[in-house]
Design an enzyme around this catalytic site. Sequence first.
Site, PDB file in Angstrom:
ATOM      1  NE  ARG A  29      -4.082  -1.685   0.186  1.00 19.02           N
ATOM      2  CZ  ARG A  29      -5.132  -1.811   0.966  1.00 19.02           C
ATOM      3  NH1 ARG A  29      -5.414  -0.889   1.840  1.00 19.02           N
ATOM      4  NH2 ARG A  29      -5.923  -2.841   0.837  1.00 19.02           N
ATOM      5  NE  ARG A  33      -7.592   5.521   2.071  1.00 18.23           N
ATOM      6  CZ  ARG A  33      -8.368   4.641   2.670  1.00 18.23           C
ATOM      7  NH1 ARG A  33      -9.628   4.935   2.903  1.00 18.23           N
ATOM      8  NH2 ARG A  33      -7.915   3.480   3.057  1.00 18.23           N
ATOM      9  NE  ARG A  42      -9.910   7.505  -2.622  1.00 20.26           N
ATOM     10  CZ  ARG A  42     -11.213   7.500  -2.365  1.00 20.26           C
ATOM     11  NH1 ARG A  42     -11.891   8.622  -2.464  1.00 20.26           N
ATOM     12  NH2 ARG A  42     -11.826   6.382  -2.030  1.00 20.26           N
ATOM     13  CG  ASP A  79      -8.701  -3.672  -4.211  1.00 19.81           C
ATOM     14  OD1 ASP A  79      -8.178  -2.945  -3.346  1.00 19.81           O
ATOM     15  OD2 ASP A  79      -9.366  -4.687  -3.929  1.00 19.81           O
ATOM     16  CE1 TYR A 155     -12.729  -8.007   1.378  1.00 22.69           C
ATOM     17  CE2 TYR A 155     -11.002  -9.573   0.822  1.00 22.69           C
ATOM     18  CZ  TYR A 155     -11.427  -8.452   1.519  1.00 22.69           C
ATOM     19  OH  TYR A 155     -10.568  -7.800   2.348  1.00 22.69           O
TER      20      TYR A 155
HETATM   21  O1  CP3 Z   1       0.154   0.580  -3.426  1.00 24.63           O
HETATM   22  C1  CP3 Z   1      -0.303  -0.574  -3.465  1.00 24.63           C
HETATM   23  O2  CP3 Z   1      -0.134  -1.415  -2.559  1.00 24.63           O
HETATM   24  C2  CP3 Z   1      -1.013  -1.037  -4.725  1.00 24.63           C
HETATM   25  C3  CP3 Z   1      -2.423  -1.098  -4.739  1.00 24.63           C
HETATM   26  C4  CP3 Z   1      -3.211  -2.051  -3.858  1.00 24.63           C
HETATM   27  C5  CP3 Z   1      -4.432  -1.661  -3.256  1.00 24.63           C
HETATM   28  N1  CP3 Z   1      -5.013  -2.759  -2.709  1.00 24.63           N
HETATM   29  C6  CP3 Z   1      -4.970  -0.305  -3.275  1.00 24.63           C
HETATM   30  C7  CP3 Z   1      -6.006   0.090  -2.308  1.00 24.63           C
HETATM   31  C8  CP3 Z   1      -3.035  -3.408  -3.582  1.00 24.63           C
HETATM   32  C9  CP3 Z   1      -1.857  -4.314  -3.921  1.00 24.63           C
HETATM   33  C10 CP3 Z   1      -4.195  -3.849  -2.870  1.00 24.63           C
HETATM   34  C11 CP3 Z   1      -4.433  -5.245  -2.465  1.00 24.63           C
HETATM   35  C12 CP3 Z   1      -5.584  -5.557  -1.614  1.00 24.63           C
HETATM   36  N2  CP3 Z   1      -6.841  -5.027  -1.662  1.00 24.63           N
HETATM   37  C13 CP3 Z   1      -5.591  -6.578  -0.634  1.00 24.63           C
HETATM   38  C14 CP3 Z   1      -4.438  -7.529  -0.335  1.00 24.63           C
HETATM   39  C15 CP3 Z   1      -3.395  -6.907   0.511  1.00 24.63           C
HETATM   40  C16 CP3 Z   1      -3.824  -6.677   1.940  1.00 24.63           C
HETATM   41  O3  CP3 Z   1      -4.091  -5.507   2.252  1.00 24.63           O
HETATM   42  O4  CP3 Z   1      -3.887  -7.635   2.696  1.00 24.63           O
HETATM   43  C17 CP3 Z   1      -6.876  -6.597  -0.048  1.00 24.63           C
HETATM   44  C18 CP3 Z   1      -7.350  -7.508   1.075  1.00 24.63           C
HETATM   45  C19 CP3 Z   1      -7.654  -5.616  -0.710  1.00 24.63           C
HETATM   46  C20 CP3 Z   1      -9.102  -5.293  -0.476  1.00 24.63           C
HETATM   47  C21 CP3 Z   1      -9.275  -3.911  -0.010  1.00 24.63           C
HETATM   48  N3  CP3 Z   1      -9.111  -2.797  -0.803  1.00 24.63           N
HETATM   49  C22 CP3 Z   1      -9.652  -3.468   1.285  1.00 24.63           C
HETATM   50  C23 CP3 Z   1      -9.937  -4.374   2.462  1.00 24.63           C
HETATM   51  C24 CP3 Z   1      -9.706  -2.076   1.242  1.00 24.63           C
HETATM   52  C25 CP3 Z   1     -10.159  -1.149   2.333  1.00 24.63           C
HETATM   53  C26 CP3 Z   1      -9.132  -0.920   3.357  1.00 24.63           C
HETATM   54  C27 CP3 Z   1      -8.468   0.411   3.166  1.00 24.63           C
HETATM   55  O5  CP3 Z   1      -7.251   0.509   3.341  1.00 24.63           O
HETATM   56  O6  CP3 Z   1      -9.207   1.393   2.886  1.00 24.63           O
HETATM   57  C28 CP3 Z   1      -9.321  -1.662  -0.062  1.00 24.63           C
HETATM   58  C29 CP3 Z   1      -9.206  -0.278  -0.548  1.00 24.63           C
HETATM   59  C30 CP3 Z   1      -7.894   0.137  -1.109  1.00 24.63           C
HETATM   60  N4  CP3 Z   1      -7.109  -0.625  -1.929  1.00 24.63           N
HETATM   61  C31 CP3 Z   1      -7.277   1.412  -0.941  1.00 24.63           C
HETATM   62  C32 CP3 Z   1      -6.095   1.392  -1.695  1.00 24.63           C
HETATM   63  C33 CP3 Z   1      -5.107   2.512  -1.906  1.00 24.63           C
HETATM   64  C34 CP3 Z   1      -7.868   2.612  -0.191  1.00 24.63           C
HETATM   65  C35 CP3 Z   1      -8.906   3.153  -1.137  1.00 24.63           C
HETATM   66  C36 CP3 Z   1      -9.131   4.611  -1.202  1.00 24.63           C
HETATM   67  O7  CP3 Z   1      -8.343   5.380  -1.777  1.00 24.63           O
HETATM   68  O8  CP3 Z   1     -10.220   4.961  -0.723  1.00 24.63           O
END
Ligand code: CP3
Length: 346
Positions: A29, A33, A42, A79, A155
């Site tokens: 990540r 944000r 965004r 994602d 999911y």
């Molecule tokens: O920079 C990076 O890591 C690349 C992009 C990336 C995202 N999600 C962006 C993201 C990657 C590799 C993921 C993988 C992902 N997504 C996983 C596996 C890794 C882990 O975290 O265990 C999972 C379980 C998800 C599902 C997911 N997506 C969740 C549970 C959430 C909400 C939690 C949160 O942090 O808000 C997301 C949203 C998400 N994915 C965001 C980002 C940058 C935040 C979204 C936003 O900008 O509102």
Amino acid sequence: MSTTSTATRLLVRALARERLPRPPVWLMRQAGRYLPEYRAVRQQAGGFLEMIRRPEYAAEVTLQPVRRFGVDAAILFSDILVPLEAMGMELVFNDQGPLLPKPLRSRAQIDGLRLPEPAESMPYVGEALRLVRRGLPEETALIGFCGAPFTLASYAIEGGTGKTFSHLRALMYHAERDFAALMDKLAVMVAAHLRYQADNGAEVLVLFDTWAGALGGEDYRRYAMPWSRRVLEHLPRGIPRVVFAGTSDHLLEDLATLPAECLALDHRTSLDAAFRRFGASHALQGNLDPAVLLAPPDEVQRRTRALLAVAAGQPGHVLNLGHGVIKDTDPACVAAFVAAAKETSP
Ligand code: CP3
């Protein structure tokens, strides 16, 4: 003969367990944000999925942490849940996280899932990867990723982030053939999506099995591992594979039997012990607690140096967090983390 640029990228060399002057560093990540420049894009894009679907936005936010911190790898901004949408499921993101408003609760729904070609259903992924590669410094590696079938099933069945995973377990324990039918489809989709990313420039592939740790060993071996194995066996040769499973210290011996070059450790595992358990066979990624990045930068640096001291002299270490960057993190703390890796000498 001549060395290709790929062979000289630090991350790829670390995954081959070469001895290196310093470990490569990137963060789960790393685009997100906590970065003001991410929040600006965004807002311009109008939402998270909108950023993913527009290659120029996705490429821009993928490149932001590379520019700001000089990390050794970019991970495509996307994602793990995007392929579920391509299979026909509705997907939304709100402030609490992902939501699938029509979760899978019947065999008919499972049978109704599509298995589209990634190039047709998610062309923006390939395009974003090509744009990112063009914008990356020569020495920076490009990472593609997917969710593992088990985590995607969680999911798809729960309809969001599960707590007890009761619906998922109902399918596993009471309708195993339906569960297997879903996992078969997910494995096909995930392998195709990873191959598509490799075809478009991803040179390292990460399989995220975030919720695998919710399973005990017997259940992991029966309900999750066979499909992860199938995916990992069907990837292009020569592309290093990284497996991440959350809260999975109890599963690491099983995970180590999967065909992957690197185990990504979460912060609950001792890195020192992990090198003793797996250092002879695997590269190891990790594993600073992401919460430590909420401390002042000098404390982040002290803790990172201590972690690096544990790995010193061991080939195959990739510095990373044990999970994703928390959104309240000060970018100065990410800078301190990266700087600690870069000051390390042989
Ligand atoms: O920079 C990076 O890591 C690349 C992009 C990336 C995202 N999600 C962006 C993201 C990657 C590799 C993921 C993988 C992902 N997504 C996983 C596996 C890794 C882990 O975290 O265990 C999972 C379980 C998800 C599902 C997911 N997506 C969740 C549970 C959430 C909400 C939690 C949160 O942090 O808000 C997301 C949203 C998400 N994915 C965001 C980002 C940058 C935040 C979204 C936003 O900008 O509102």
